[in-house]
Design an enzyme around this catalytic site. Sequence first.
Site, PDB file in Angstrom:
ATOM      1  N   ASN A 130     -17.433  -3.870   0.572  1.00 36.60           N
ATOM      2  CA  ASN A 130     -16.269  -3.130   0.080  1.00 36.60           C
ATOM      3  C   ASN A 130     -16.159  -3.451  -1.420  1.00 36.60           C
ATOM      4  O   ASN A 130     -15.778  -4.559  -1.798  1.00 36.60           O
ATOM      5  CB  ASN A 130     -15.047  -3.596   0.888  1.00 36.60           C
ATOM      6  CG  ASN A 130     -13.712  -3.120   0.329  1.00 36.60           C
ATOM      7  OD1 ASN A 130     -13.608  -2.697  -0.810  1.00 36.60           O
ATOM      8  ND2 ASN A 130     -12.672  -3.226   1.148  1.00 36.60           N
TER       9      ASN A 130
ATOM     10  N   HIS B 198     -11.500 -12.526   8.544  1.00 33.83           N
ATOM     11  CA  HIS B 198     -10.057 -12.366   8.296  1.00 33.83           C
ATOM     12  C   HIS B 198      -9.470 -11.223   9.107  1.00 33.83           C
ATOM     13  O   HIS B 198      -8.312 -11.265   9.503  1.00 33.83           O
ATOM     14  CB  HIS B 198      -9.758 -12.201   6.803  1.00 33.83           C
ATOM     15  CG  HIS B 198     -10.241 -10.921   6.169  1.00 33.83           C
ATOM     16  ND1 HIS B 198     -11.565 -10.605   5.999  1.00 33.83           N
ATOM     17  CD2 HIS B 198      -9.561  -9.867   5.649  1.00 33.83           C
ATOM     18  CE1 HIS B 198     -11.679  -9.427   5.392  1.00 33.83           C
ATOM     19  NE2 HIS B 198     -10.474  -8.954   5.177  1.00 33.83           N
TER      20      HIS B 198
ATOM     21  N   GLU C  52     -14.016  -0.730  14.460  1.00 28.09           N
ATOM     22  CA  GLU C  52     -13.123  -0.700  13.290  1.00 28.09           C
ATOM     23  C   GLU C  52     -12.024   0.347  13.463  1.00 28.09           C
ATOM     24  O   GLU C  52     -11.342   0.728  12.508  1.00 28.09           O
ATOM     25  CB  GLU C  52     -13.935  -0.454  12.016  1.00 28.09           C
ATOM     26  CG  GLU C  52     -14.981  -1.533  11.739  1.00 28.09           C
ATOM     27  CD  GLU C  52     -14.420  -2.802  11.088  1.00 28.09           C
ATOM     28  OE1 GLU C  52     -13.567  -2.694  10.196  1.00 28.09           O
ATOM     29  OE2 GLU C  52     -14.849  -3.908  11.489  1.00 28.09           O
TER      30      GLU C  52
ATOM     31  N   HIS D  48     -16.466   2.093   5.691  1.00 26.72           N
ATOM     32  CA  HIS D  48     -15.900   2.832   6.835  1.00 26.72           C
ATOM     33  C   HIS D  48     -16.174   4.314   6.598  1.00 26.72           C
ATOM     34  O   HIS D  48     -16.206   4.759   5.439  1.00 26.72           O
ATOM     35  CB  HIS D  48     -14.370   2.644   6.922  1.00 26.72           C
ATOM     36  CG  HIS D  48     -13.937   1.285   7.369  1.00 26.72           C
ATOM     37  ND1 HIS D  48     -12.922   0.589   6.755  1.00 26.72           N
ATOM     38  CD2 HIS D  48     -14.357   0.502   8.387  1.00 26.72           C
ATOM     39  CE1 HIS D  48     -12.749  -0.568   7.368  1.00 26.72           C
ATOM     40  NE2 HIS D  48     -13.611  -0.647   8.363  1.00 26.72           N
TER      41      HIS D  48
ATOM     42  N   ASN E  78      -7.959  -3.398  -3.077  1.00 29.83           N
ATOM     43  CA  ASN E  78      -8.649  -4.089  -1.987  1.00 29.83           C
ATOM     44  C   ASN E  78      -9.464  -3.094  -1.156  1.00 29.83           C
ATOM     45  O   ASN E  78      -9.885  -3.398  -0.037  1.00 29.83           O
ATOM     46  CB  ASN E  78      -7.635  -4.798  -1.080  1.00 29.83           C
ATOM     47  CG  ASN E  78      -7.649  -6.308  -1.286  1.00 29.83           C
ATOM     48  OD1 ASN E  78      -8.641  -6.851  -1.765  1.00 29.83           O
ATOM     49  ND2 ASN E  78      -6.569  -6.967  -0.912  1.00 29.83           N
TER      50      ASN E  78
ATOM     51  N   CYS F  37      -6.464   4.729   4.649  1.00 27.34           N
ATOM     52  CA  CYS F  37      -6.592   3.394   5.268  1.00 27.34           C
ATOM     53  C   CYS F  37      -5.237   2.888   5.729  1.00 27.34           C
ATOM     54  O   CYS F  37      -5.149   2.104   6.668  1.00 27.34           O
ATOM     55  CB  CYS F  37      -7.113   2.370   4.266  1.00 27.34           C
ATOM     56  SG  CYS F  37      -8.725   2.734   3.600  1.00 27.34           S
TER      57      CYS F  37
HETATM   58  O1  SUG Z   1     -11.479  -4.114   5.861  1.00 25.25           O
HETATM   59  N1  SUG Z   1     -10.104  -4.799   2.725  1.00 25.25           N
HETATM   60  C1  SUG Z   1     -10.143  -3.958   3.895  1.00 25.25           C
HETATM   61  C2  SUG Z   1      -9.924  -2.519   3.515  1.00 25.25           C
HETATM   62  C3  SUG Z   1      -9.781  -1.664   4.721  1.00 25.25           C
HETATM   63  C4  SUG Z   1      -9.783  -0.212   4.382  1.00 25.25           C
HETATM   64  N2  SUG Z   1      -9.607   0.544   5.533  1.00 25.25           N
HETATM   65  C5  SUG Z   1     -10.193   1.751   5.779  1.00 25.25           C
HETATM   66  N3  SUG Z   1     -11.191   2.180   5.087  1.00 25.25           N
HETATM   67  N4  SUG Z   1      -9.761   2.415   6.758  1.00 25.25           N
HETATM   68  C6  SUG Z   1     -11.475  -4.146   4.629  1.00 25.25           C
HETATM   69  O2  SUG Z   1     -12.499  -4.284   3.948  1.00 25.25           O
HETATM   70  C7  SUG Z   1     -10.009  -6.886   1.510  1.00 25.25           C
HETATM   71  C8  SUG Z   1      -9.190  -8.165   1.549  1.00 25.25           C
HETATM   72  C9  SUG Z   1      -9.458  -9.045   0.367  1.00 25.25           C
HETATM   73  O3  SUG Z   1     -10.568  -9.034  -0.174  1.00 25.25           O
HETATM   74  O4  SUG Z   1      -8.528  -9.786  -0.040  1.00 25.25           O
HETATM   75  C10 SUG Z   1      -9.987  -6.124   2.802  1.00 25.25           C
HETATM   76  O5  SUG Z   1      -9.867  -6.694   3.875  1.00 25.25           O
END
Ligand code: SUG
Length: 447
Positions: free
Chosen positions: A25, A137, A174, A250, A364, A370
């Site tokens: 991500n 997490h 997910e 995703h 993030n 999301c």
């Molecule tokens: O799972 N980011 C989430 C973002 C989720 C996005 N959701 C969708 N695309 N539906 C993830 O990667 C980052 C947390 C951090 O780095 O502090 C985080 O969990």
Amino acid sequence: MKYFEANFDGLVGPTHNYAGLSIGNVASLSNAKNSSSPRQAAKQGLSKMKALHDLGLVQGVLAPQERPDVYTLRRLGFTGTDAQVIEKAAKQAPAVFKAVCSASSMWTANAATISPSADTADGKVHFTPANLTNKFHRSLEPVTTGKILQAMFRDPQHFAHHTHLPDNDHFGDEGAANHTRLCSAYGKRGIELFVFGRYAFDSSQPAPKRFPARHTLEACEAVARLHGLSAEHVVYMQQNPDVIDQGVFHNDVIAVGNQNVLFYHQQAFIDSQQKLTELQRKFGNAPQLHLIEVKDSEVSVAEAIKTYLFNTQVVTLPGGEMAIIAPTECSESTAVSAYLAALTERNTPIKQIHYYDVKQSMRNGGGPACLRLRVAMSEQEKQAVNQNVLMNDALFTRLNQWVDKHYRDQISEADLADPQLLLESRTALDDLTQILALGSVYQFQQE
Ligand code: SUG
């Protein structure tokens, strides 16, 4: 009977921070260690919810989770009072500690997969919380997610709740971020499109090389079975491993659907032509299915990831027109804003574009789509939902006051280890369960 599609947005939790936890991500890694504003993040989310409510849509709120997760730290061997557990973990295992502080439950597109009653064998709305096994997490979320969903959708006559899939990468799930429902109308049986990143039990199949594929075909099939979906109304598509390797962690980063519209990038899927033909055949022709494919030459994959063009919400407004709910990052890109403006002039149901600022979440990797979990419901089912979680002017005011009272303006990495933050979060969540009439959904409320 009237049918709706409601959006349940995650309320951003009091520990919202940038910890760089999500390999694959791009935004999560590039903003690691920046300081965050939980208060601003929660208010940006609430403003988007209120805006959708004001557009005439049914909008709900999904409560955040308790963080730091001291229960998990205890399972991992840290002992003493809560304050001592936090202090020891922050000092001895800082990476683990950061993970148990994440407010990641805000991205409710990953909370669960939902099948509306029109699609299921028993005529109930089915919920399966996502196990989110791929990221430590996030794997801490499903148990509490299940409790919160049950507190919102209580009535067993209308709602069926399943346990999340086995906690193992083979069944990496997910949730709705990789699930789209296409239908002629919300109350009519739809085609449920499940998108996966890899095969769990067949390593000869294509898979990404650089970044993880979080969701497996086998997880999709299990959810379709649990929900009692018929094979003629389900399509499975594999994400293109090359786009996962570019940061499409995703499917909702590269495709989004609503009713008879699927809006996606040329590079999104493997075997696109064959799979889209299957989708078209299963969907039928009444009404026409609009397959809106964005070419590389119009918007590159990199630009789509940067702006979150596909992490938009495509919603049907009460008048019947569709609108795209986009992050302001899309309006700041010449290519993307021009594409969207031109799209409203084309022969598709999408006629409006609305931009909202959700930058705290975007940093993030969490755009408008999301932040929301969709539940298509009849009027009767909507009446059976816990009414206290549905957005209206009074709830909007109340939740803003709640945020002002309990949330910090700024959080940096060092602040996470402040034991006071846990107490503040618990006080806030205790108050919230009263406002939303959820009962005792948090572990600290059971002690
Ligand atoms: O799972 N980011 C989430 C973002 C989720 C996005 N959701 C969708 N695309 N539906 C993830 O990667 C980052 C947390 C951090 O780095 O502090 C985080 O969990």
